[in-house]
Scaffold this motif. Structure first.
Motif, short mmCIF file in Angstrom:
data_model
loop_
_atom_site.label_atom_id
_atom_site.label_comp_id
_atom_site.label_asym_id
_atom_site.label_seq_id
_atom_site.Cartn_x
_atom_site.Cartn_y
_atom_site.Cartn_z
N TRP A 213 0.87 -1.18 0.00
CA TRP A 213 0.00 0.00 0.00
C TRP A 213 0.91 1.23 0.00
O TRP A 213 1.62 1.48 0.97
CB TRP A 213 -0.91 -0.03 1.22
N VAL A 214 0.91 1.97 -1.10
CA VAL A 214 1.83 3.09 -1.29
C VAL A 214 1.11 4.40 -1.02
O VAL A 214 0.13 4.74 -1.69
CB VAL A 214 2.39 3.09 -2.73
N VAL B 227 6.72 6.42 -10.45
CA VAL B 227 5.33 6.62 -10.86
C VAL B 227 5.01 8.09 -11.11
O VAL B 227 3.89 8.44 -11.45
CB VAL B 227 4.33 6.02 -9.84
N GLY B 228 6.00 8.95 -10.92
CA GLY B 228 5.82 10.36 -11.24
C GLY B 228 4.74 11.03 -10.41
O GLY B 228 4.68 10.86 -9.19
N ALA B 229 3.88 11.77 -11.11
CA ALA B 229 2.87 12.58 -10.42
C ALA B 229 1.54 11.87 -10.28
O ALA B 229 0.53 12.49 -9.96
CB ALA B 229 2.67 13.89 -11.17
N ARG B 230 1.51 10.55 -10.48
CA ARG B 230 0.24 9.84 -10.34
C ARG B 230 -0.25 9.93 -8.89
O ARG B 230 0.54 9.82 -7.95
CB ARG B 230 0.42 8.38 -10.75
N VAL C 187 -1.66 9.32 -5.27
CA VAL C 187 -1.62 8.25 -4.27
C VAL C 187 -2.87 8.37 -3.39
O VAL C 187 -3.50 9.42 -3.35
CB VAL C 187 -0.33 8.34 -3.42
N PRO C 188 -3.24 7.29 -2.69
CA PRO C 188 -2.51 6.03 -2.55
C PRO C 188 -2.64 5.13 -3.79
O PRO C 188 -3.54 5.31 -4.61
CB PRO C 188 -3.18 5.39 -1.33
N LEU C 189 -1.72 4.16 -3.85
CA LEU C 189 -1.72 3.16 -4.91
C LEU C 189 -1.41 1.80 -4.29
O LEU C 189 -0.81 1.71 -3.22
CB LEU C 189 -0.63 3.48 -5.95
N SER D 65 -4.72 1.69 -9.11
CA SER D 65 -5.49 2.66 -8.33
C SER D 65 -6.51 1.91 -7.49
O SER D 65 -7.29 1.12 -8.03
CB SER D 65 -6.20 3.65 -9.26
N PRO D 66 -6.56 2.14 -6.19
CA PRO D 66 -7.55 1.45 -5.35
C PRO D 66 -8.96 1.99 -5.55
O PRO D 66 -9.93 1.36 -5.15
CB PRO D 66 -7.06 1.71 -3.93
N TYR D 67 -9.08 3.15 -6.19
CA TYR D 67 -10.39 3.78 -6.35
C TYR D 67 -11.03 3.52 -7.71
O TYR D 67 -12.25 3.50 -7.82
CB TYR D 67 -10.27 5.28 -6.11
#
Length: 230
Positions: free
Chosen positions: A132-133, A140-143, A145-147, A163-165
């Motif tokens: 869990w990041v 991953v750059g500007a993606r 979070v969380p991931l 993406s958890p969402y």
């Protein structure tokens, strides 16, 4: 004669300064040419499976969604783990809604992410860990979070980021990509974000390289002129 002395001297010192960077440009450029871009992108690691929508299993209508979840700015119907789900956005918030029960199923848990990764991964390794990041790593750059990061036990040290969402596979990373990112940093001379191709350092190096080439060209013509005079 005096001008030739100073041009030759400037040419020598510019060459010493710019030579190392020119070598790095050539090495990094060679890597980018040799390794195919689709391999760098990790297309060989994971293919997101496509499944047909089944209207007969859908009980929740889009109209009902707008009633239950006011403020929807975007809506998409898709299949996730064999089930139809609505992906809705309310401003910057993304949620997944079961199209049959209307239940919110996001953020996705570890087991769901493992199932998604197993369905997408086409490499030779097995999952060695799921993380869990909450602080985005450089790769991953500007993606946002969380991931969820799914790490695989294989020589390429592949990682799939989800993406958890939304349940989307947002990044594929492996050692060849990481080496590409490393040499790209030297290629564009952005040692922090590794994204800015218009940074001051690169401009200075480019101008210095141009000055080196022009001074060398001047010396070449000067040497020919000297020979004619002799």
């Amino acid at each position: 004669m005096q001008s030739a002395f100073w041009v030759r001297r400037a040419h020598k010192w510019i060459g010493l300064v710019i030579g190392v960077q020119a070598l790095l440009w050539m090495i990094s450029g060679l890597y980018m040419v040799v390794v195919p871009l689709d391999v760098i992108h990790g297309d060989h690691l994971a293919h997101v499976p496509t499944e047909r929508l089944d209207p007969s299993s859908r009980r929740i209508t889009q109209a009902q969604l707008h009633v239950d979840h006011p403020g929807i700015t975007s809506l998409r119907l898709k299949v996730l783990l064999g089930k139809e789900v609505y992906e809705i956005k309310q401003g910057k918030t993304t949620s997944l809604i079961d199209a049959t029960s209307g239940k919110t199923i996001s953020p996705l848990d570890r087991d769901s992410i493992a199932a998604l990764a197993d369905a997408a991964y086409v490499g030779e390794g097995s999952i060695r860990g799921i993380e869990w990041v909450t602080k985005a790593p450089q790769e991953v750059g500007a993606r946002p979070v969380p991931l969820w990061a799914v790490h695989y036990d294989e020589p390429g040290k592949s990682t799939l980021y989800y993406s958890p969402y939304s349940g989307d596979l947002v990044a594929r990373r492996h050692e060849l990509w990481r080496w590409f990112d490393f040499v790209w940093m030297f290629h564009i001379m952005d040692y922090e974000e590794r994204e800015n191709v218009n940074n001051t350092l690169l401009r200075v190096a480019s101008i210095s390289g141009l000055a080196f080439a022009l001074s060398g060209l001047w010396l070449l013509f000067y040497s020919f002129q000297r020979r004619k005079e002799a």
